[in-house]
Write a protein that holds these residues in place. Structure first.
Motif: not given
Length: 803
Positions: A320-325
């Motif tokens: 999720k953090k990677d996607l938000n990034l």
């Protein structure tokens, strides 16, 4: 097929089903039999009623129509065949009764006049019934007559007052009756029940038919019952027995331990529901024990699932953090206009995602230009083999730092991304995969920004060139709608809107239909056209269709160039050449002809004085008239060919025009013409002789007067300041026939006229044109939209009025 055992569930079900169907069949068939008997009785009753109604109809006709008519025709006679209702009704019913009729009709009486119709024992019994039951009007039922069962419908016959004429006292009866029948049939009292209408219908034939139908119904019913029994049996096998077998097979597949096999054998050898229930109770106990073991297995599985779920949750948070990034990087790309803005936006996002203490991007192809976060931090030192890292891109880890190649592909690496974490916080393999994707994504974004920046610069250069072109330029789509227009086109739109009622350049010059317009279908092809507007402005319109690309809409560039001034200068040059040539010719003719005409006029006047007689005087007057007319033409020629107009004197044109209009108003009033003069400016002066202005306005007024209709003529003269730098404007407007557009360019040519012979020399407008040309002004002619002509004369204005 194996027969079921007597004690089995299948045998019990079939036995009870057969008994039930037999009982239901007995009830239904009994009800059907009684229903058919009732229907049979209703049928014969209805038929008997119809016979009695036929008898009533005949008797009513005799009593109300035939008998009164016979009494009217033969008042002293009694015709039995036409006046006796009983005789006639019997005769009619006998003739209607055929051999194959299934009913018997008799009208009988006690002491009947005809012995044939004397009541028998059955009929007398019925008459006695009616005498005992006076309120009964009809009797119906079954009687056995001559060994047959007959349905009988009978009704009493009462001897009313009208019947006593023939059946009362013998002395009062018509003699014809006594003479034919003797003393029988008399002495009946009023309201006595001595007779009866009898209808009998044998029921044997109806009963036989009803029994045959009932037998058919029984056969069909039994066949249907057998079919239903068979279908219910098949359904029972399908729904119950098959399900039992399916349940047994499922048990056989799922139970393999010793206890389960024992329970299965018990269930398989029992066919009764009670045995099945007992077996199911045992199975329930076995399932309970199995459930306890499953619960233990489930608890172990839940603990494993919780552990795996927690692990997946951590991975999901990371993803999720990677996607938000990635989403935030795309957002930064959207708001960035160049590479520096992109890196200043992206580096803080990377620091937040990977918990960095320093992040930097080094562009290796721009003199190692770097962008570092946080601001003021020193850029990193490139590794010694960084060139090899660019040629063979891969991540370079070192403790808590990593170098990430940044580029749209492995063959196109633009720089290196340096990321640093706090001490003892190395990057993991999963984070390495994410960093590789981020480097590739940032490389693509940087390339897109570079391409976009180049496109924007080229677009800005094209816009500056487009706006800088002095001629109007428009970019149109296939439908003719304006996509872009430069400043010159916008100014032209404002100018045309003032003259054409808010019409656009596209409406006036490009997409108008008609002789001078261009349709939208012509826009995609290379074309050059000349368009002339109603106000006289002329334009050269060039349309160039852009090269079409696949799946893209066609575009058209339209370039507009105004050549109004060029055409006016050319026209003035040609007109000046015409005037110069004709002027020289006119001067020579005037000089050569004026002297002979003067001599002829002198001698004509001498002859007029010397000769007597009215005929001679009249002929000489005609000669003098034509001489003076020729001198007038010569005077026009001299005015046309005379030297330049003097501009030494300043004249207030408004005053001169008002004086001429005042003198001309009397002539206009005689012809019923409305002549008006409006003066919008008071003291504007022009360097011109007043006689020239008088000559100009007088010629225009005369021409207007000749063109007006017989009634409702109007001439309007207006003096106003001209628009722009055109000076003072003198306008003469009429509501006459106007000017044919075909001859409008030739009206200022010398000797051009549309008047009849000897009514115009064709020099008036040519002289006016010459005057305005010498004064430095212009004269324009156009048609009035409502009908008529408009002449606009523009005079150059002097600086001030001399004292």
């Amino acid at each position: 097929m194996n027969l079921p055992r007597p004690y089995s569930l299948q045998s019990k079900f079939v036995t009870r089903l057969i008994v039930s169907i037999i009982l239901i069949s007995i009830v239904n068939l009994s009800a059907l039999y009684f229903f058919m008997q009732s229907t049979l009785q209703d049928e014969v009753s209805t038929r008997a009623s119809i016979v009695l109604k036929q008898v009533d109809a005949v008797q009513k006709y005799v009593q109300t129509k035939l008998r009164p008519k016979m009494l009217e025709v033969l008042p002293q006679s009694f015709v039995l065949e036409a006046m006796s209702s009983s005789y006639i009704s019997r005769s009619v019913m006998e003739r209607a009764h055929s051999d194959d009729s299934d009913y018997v009709y008799r009208r009988v009486a006690i002491n009947a006049r005809n012995p044939v119709f004397e009541a028998n024992d059955v009929e007398q019994e019925l008459i006695a019934h009616f005498r005992e039951n006076l309120d009964k009007d009809i009797w119906q039922g079954l009687k056995y007559i001559d060994g047959q069962r007959v349905f009988v419908m009978a009704r009493p016959v009462r001897f009313v007052e009208s019947c006593l004429l023939c059946h009362g006292k013998e002395a009062d009866a018509p003699p014809e009756l006594a003479g034919k029948y003797g003393p029988r049939g008399f002495d009946h009292s009023q309201d006595s029940i001595d007779g009866m209408d009898f209808v009998g219908i044998p029921t044997d034939r109806y009963t036989a038919k009803s029994n045959a139908d009932f037998s058919q119904y029984v056969v069909v019913y039994l066949l249907i019952s057998i079919f239903i029994l068979f279908m219910i049996y098949l359904t029972f096998q399908r729904v119950v027995l098959v399900n039992f077998r399916t349940l047994t097979s499922q048990f056989r597949k799922n139970f393999h331990d010793q206890k389960g096999v024992e329970l299965l054998l018990k269930v398989e050898h029992g066919d009764e529901i009670e045995e099945m229930i007992e077996g199911m109770e045992g199975l329930s106990q076995h399932l309970f024990e199995t459930d306890q073991r499953l619960k233990e297995y489930t608890a172990d599985l839940e603990r494993e699932v919780d552990r795996r779920t927690e692990q997946l949750s951590r991975e999901n948070d990371t993803h999720k953090k990677d996607l938000n990034l990635l989403v935030q990087v795309l957002g930064a790309l959207r708001i960035s206009r160049n590479r520096p803005q992109l890196w200043r936006s992206v580096l803080p996002l990377l620091a937040e995602r990977f918990l960095l203490v320093r992040a930097s991007y080094i562009c290796t192809f721009s003199g190692n230009q770097d962008f570092t976060w946080p601001e003021g931090a020193k850029p990193p030192v490139l590794p010694a083999d960084y060139v090899q890292l660019l040629l063979q891109p891969k991540l370079l880890f070192s403790d808590n730092t990593v170098f990430v190649p940044v580029g749209g592909s492995d063959e196109n690496i633009d720089g290196l991304l340096f990321l640093e974490r706090p001490a003892h916080s190395p990057f993991t393999a999963d984070e390495g995969e994410m960093l590789t994707a981020v480097g590739r994504q940032l490389g693509i974004a940087a390339e897109n920004l570079a391409a976009l920046d180049s496109i924007l610069n080229q677009s800005e250069n094209l816009r500056i060139i487009f706006e800088g072109v002095p001629d109007p330029l428009l970019l149109l789509d296939r439908s003719g709608s304006v996509i872009m227009a430069n400043n010159a086109a916008k100014r032209l739109t404002e100018e045309l809107a003032c003259h054409r009622g808010q019409r656009s350049v596209l409406d006036c010059l490009v997409v108008q239909e008609g002789e001078n317009g261009m349709t939208s279908d012509q826009l995609t092809a290379l074309a050059t056209r000349e368009v002339v507007l109603d106000n006289g402005r002329s334009f050269i319109v060039n349309s160039i269709g852009l090269v079409r690309e696949e799946n893209k809409t066609a575009r058209t560039v339209v370039a507009i160039q105004e050549d109004t001034d060029k055409k006016k200068m050319l026209h003035q040059f040609v007109q000046a050449e015409k005037l110069g040539t004709v002027g020289k010719l006119a001067a020579g003719l005037a000089h050569e002809l004026n002297n002979p005409l003067g001599i002829i006029l002198c001698y004509a006047e001498l002859l007029k004085k010397a000769l007597d007689g009215s005929q001679h005087q009249s002929d000489i007057d005609i000669i003098i008239k034509h001489i003076r007319q020729a001198q007038t033409v010569l005077l026009d020629l001299l005015n046309f060919a005379r030297p330049k107009v003097s501009t030494d004197r300043q004249t207030v044109i408004g005053e001169v025009v008002e004086n001429v209009v005042g003198v001309f108003r009397v002539q206009a009033a005689k012809k019923g013409v409305s002549l008006s003069c409006r003066r919008a400016v008071e003291a504007m002066v022009v360097r011109v002789e007043p006689q020239v202005v008088e000559h100009i306005i007088l010629n225009l007024l005369l021409n207007a007067l000749d063109a007006l209709p017989e009634k409702g003529g109007m001439i309007d003269v207006e003096i106003a300041g001209g628009s722009g730098q055109r000076g003072l404007r003198l306008t003469v407007t009429d509501n006459g026939s106007g000017i044919d557009p075909a001859i409008l360019p030739s009206i200022f040519d010398p000797f051009f006229t549309t008047k009849d012979v000897n009514k115009g020399s064709g020099l008036g407008l040519a002289v006016i044109y010459g005057y305005m040309l010498e004064l430095g002004g212009t004269v324009e002619a156009r048609n009035r939209p409502e009908g008529g002509a408009i002449f606009d004369l523009y005079f150059p204005v002097a600086e001030k009025l001399e004292e």
